[in-house]
Design an enzyme around this catalytic site. Structure first.
Site, PDB file in Angstrom:
ATOM      1  N   ASP A 151      15.088 -16.101 -28.771  1.00 28.63           N
ATOM      2  CA  ASP A 151      14.502 -15.760 -27.478  1.00 28.63           C
ATOM      3  C   ASP A 151      13.768 -16.981 -26.931  1.00 28.63           C
ATOM      4  O   ASP A 151      13.589 -17.979 -27.623  1.00 28.63           O
ATOM      5  CB  ASP A 151      13.590 -14.541 -27.588  1.00 28.63           C
ATOM      6  CG  ASP A 151      12.406 -14.773 -28.512  1.00 28.63           C
ATOM      7  OD1 ASP A 151      12.163 -15.924 -28.913  1.00 28.63           O
ATOM      8  OD2 ASP A 151      11.715 -13.795 -28.841  1.00 28.63           O
ATOM      9  N   CYS A 197      24.362   8.184 -46.616  1.00 27.88           N
ATOM     10  CA  CYS A 197      24.174   6.734 -46.485  1.00 27.88           C
ATOM     11  C   CYS A 197      24.648   5.987 -47.728  1.00 27.88           C
ATOM     12  O   CYS A 197      24.447   6.441 -48.861  1.00 27.88           O
ATOM     13  CB  CYS A 197      22.704   6.426 -46.215  1.00 27.88           C
ATOM     14  SG  CYS A 197      22.354   4.676 -45.944  1.00 27.88           S
ATOM     15  N   CYS A 242      19.823   4.088 -50.826  1.00 25.14           N
ATOM     16  CA  CYS A 242      20.354   5.444 -50.989  1.00 25.14           C
ATOM     17  C   CYS A 242      21.458   5.555 -52.037  1.00 25.14           C
ATOM     18  O   CYS A 242      21.627   6.612 -52.653  1.00 25.14           O
ATOM     19  CB  CYS A 242      20.895   5.949 -49.654  1.00 25.14           C
ATOM     20  SG  CYS A 242      19.634   6.254 -48.409  1.00 25.14           S
ATOM     21  N   ASP A 247      18.730  -5.699 -29.722  1.00 24.46           N
ATOM     22  CA  ASP A 247      17.814  -6.099 -30.790  1.00 24.46           C
ATOM     23  C   ASP A 247      16.560  -5.264 -30.671  1.00 24.46           C
ATOM     24  O   ASP A 247      16.226  -4.768 -29.587  1.00 24.46           O
ATOM     25  CB  ASP A 247      17.456  -7.585 -30.690  1.00 24.46           C
ATOM     26  CG  ASP A 247      16.349  -7.837 -29.674  1.00 24.46           C
ATOM     27  OD1 ASP A 247      15.190  -8.026 -30.096  1.00 24.46           O
ATOM     28  OD2 ASP A 247      16.628  -7.812 -28.457  1.00 24.46           O
ATOM     29  N   HIS A 281      17.265   0.202 -45.797  1.00 22.57           N
ATOM     30  CA  HIS A 281      17.889   1.444 -45.321  1.00 22.57           C
ATOM     31  C   HIS A 281      17.967   1.482 -43.796  1.00 22.57           C
ATOM     32  O   HIS A 281      19.030   1.785 -43.229  1.00 22.57           O
ATOM     33  CB  HIS A 281      17.116   2.665 -45.813  1.00 22.57           C
ATOM     34  CG  HIS A 281      17.559   3.923 -45.151  1.00 22.57           C
ATOM     35  ND1 HIS A 281      18.704   4.593 -45.535  1.00 22.57           N
ATOM     36  CD2 HIS A 281      17.050   4.607 -44.084  1.00 22.57           C
ATOM     37  CE1 HIS A 281      18.885   5.643 -44.738  1.00 22.57           C
ATOM     38  NE2 HIS A 281      17.884   5.665 -43.852  1.00 22.57           N
ATOM     39  N   CYS A 332      23.725   2.639 -48.254  1.00 25.15           N
ATOM     40  CA  CYS A 332      22.902   1.440 -48.432  1.00 25.15           C
ATOM     41  C   CYS A 332      22.367   1.375 -49.862  1.00 25.15           C
ATOM     42  O   CYS A 332      22.432   2.346 -50.621  1.00 25.15           O
ATOM     43  CB  CYS A 332      21.752   1.430 -47.425  1.00 25.15           C
ATOM     44  SG  CYS A 332      20.334   2.474 -47.879  1.00 25.15           S
TER      45      CYS A 332
END
Length: 390
Positions: free
Chosen positions: A92, A310, A315, A272, A354, A312
């Site tokens: 940015d 999930c 998880c 974002d 997660h 990930c």
């Protein structure tokens, strides 16, 4: 370098599936970009980011200018080598951070005078300085310096005249940013930023002027700055699809999972937000079936993972097999509740993994739905599942 190719459009909305090619790789859109303010996504290693499917991440020009500074960054040849991330990076301009300093800064036509929040030094940020810093960072996507138009200041809601004045200065700063970017022979891509507050006709004026300047891509700024959700959604519905169809569109600083899906429907390609990692550190987890507050006592003895669907690491562990599919290697809600209550750093680390995985997987599912011509059905199912609750 930037090339953008639209692969598929959704007939029921402004959603589209595309590829964005940058100097450090190809990005499949729509995409969510994790935020790495100080050259790191908080609590998550680059290897974990890559494993969860991150294609592009953000860096913060203002904070990296403060620390470690331009000389250190130049010695590494830019941000990629410094933080060991070999995929695309967007930086940015520093405009939002300067705006957030409040009374510590003074905005003029030339730029912004402010006191360093690190050591109090008197500093000056201008479109030219922002371009020089970002060139040193060697980010794949560079953002013009703009003035972030606030929704309100000290209880005073920004008027149309104030929003116009701010927008017109951002437009002039866009011209200066582009001129300096070209003078520096920066080989990357510069995006213009549409401003105009909560006024559609000002947004259109800003958009028209930036399109005439012919930037490689465009962002919608000045949203998610304190305005009511319905106001943000109104601007989100108005602006993105009016930008050139053959160039990428980026909605800055937004937002919730619902914001992302609705943003895609409005024609946005890139998002974002700090929300996934910030909320993770505060004990709020995003799941397919709504938001989960891990600090609630009801999770103290719960053997289930955060989200049974999930895959990930938090998880499903290293197996990558969800609970719903028979996997049992992940961490339980009880364990993550315990980590949070004890203040163990593994707690926000697992929660960040997660939440970021959830956001990135959501965008992956959106892309698959667009490819299959089923985005409308996906959108309805998404909202129904999120409303069901955990």
């Amino acid at each position: 370098m930037l090339t953008f190719e639209v692969l598929k459009t959704d007939p029921s909305s402004h959603a589209r599936r595309a590829t964005l090619t940058l100097n450090h790789g190809v990005v499949q859109t729509p995409i969510f970009m994790p935020v790495g303010t100080y050259g790191t996504v908080k609590g998550v290693t680059p290897a974990s980011l890559e494993a969860m499917g991150a294609q592009i991440i953000l860096g913060n020009t203002f904070h990296l200018w403060m620390r470690p500074g331009q000389e250190v960054m130049k010695s590494f040849g830019g941000l990629h080598a410094f933080e060991r991330w070999n995929k695309p990076i967007l930086t940015d301009s520093g405009g939002f951070q300067v705006w957030s300093l409040g009374e510590m800064r003074k905005i003029t036509e030339q730029g912004v005078h402010f006191a360093s929040p690190v050591n109090g030094d008197k500093l000056f940020m201008s479109p030219e300085v922002s371009m020089q810093i970002q060139t040193g960072l060697n980010s794949d996507i560079v953002m013009q310096l703009d003035e972030c138009t606030p929704y309100e200041t000290k209880g005073h809601i920004t008027t149309e005249a104030e929003a116009r004045q701010s927008m017109e200065m951002s437009r002039r700063w866009a011209q200066r940013s582009k001129a300096e970017f070209q003078r520096l022979e920066n080989p990357n891509a510069l995006f213009g930023i549409v401003q105009g507050g909560m006024f559609e006709h000002l947004r259109q004026e800003s958009l028209d002027a930036l399109v005439e300047m012919d930037f490689p891509g465009y962002a919608i700024g000045g949203v998610s700055v304190g305005e009511p959700k319905e106001e943000m959604r109104r601007i989100m519905a108005h602006t993105p699809h009016r930008l050139p169809a053959h160039k990428p569109r980026y909605l800055m600083g937004v937002g919730t999972p619902e914001d992302l899906v609705e943003g895609v429907a409005c024609g946005v390609d890139m998002f974002d937000c700090v929300m996934p990692t910030r909320n993770a550190r505060n004990g709020t987890l995003f799941t397919r079936f709504g938001d989960l507050k891990i600090r609630n006592a009801r999770h103290k003895a719960d053997h289930r993972p955060l989200d049974e669907t999930c895959t990930c690491y938090a998880c499903a562990g290293n197996s990558g097999v969800s609970w719903a599919e028979g996997g049992r290697e992940g961490f339980s809600r009880a364990y993550q509740h315990h980590l949070d209550r004890c203040g163990e750093m593994l707690g926000p680390m697992l929660a960040s993994i997660h939440n970021l995985h959830y956001y990135l997987n959501l965008m992956k599912e959106v892309r698959a739905a667009l490819e299959a011509g089923m985005f409308g059905e996906f959108r309805q199912r998404f909202h129904a599942e999120r409303a069901r609750g955990v």
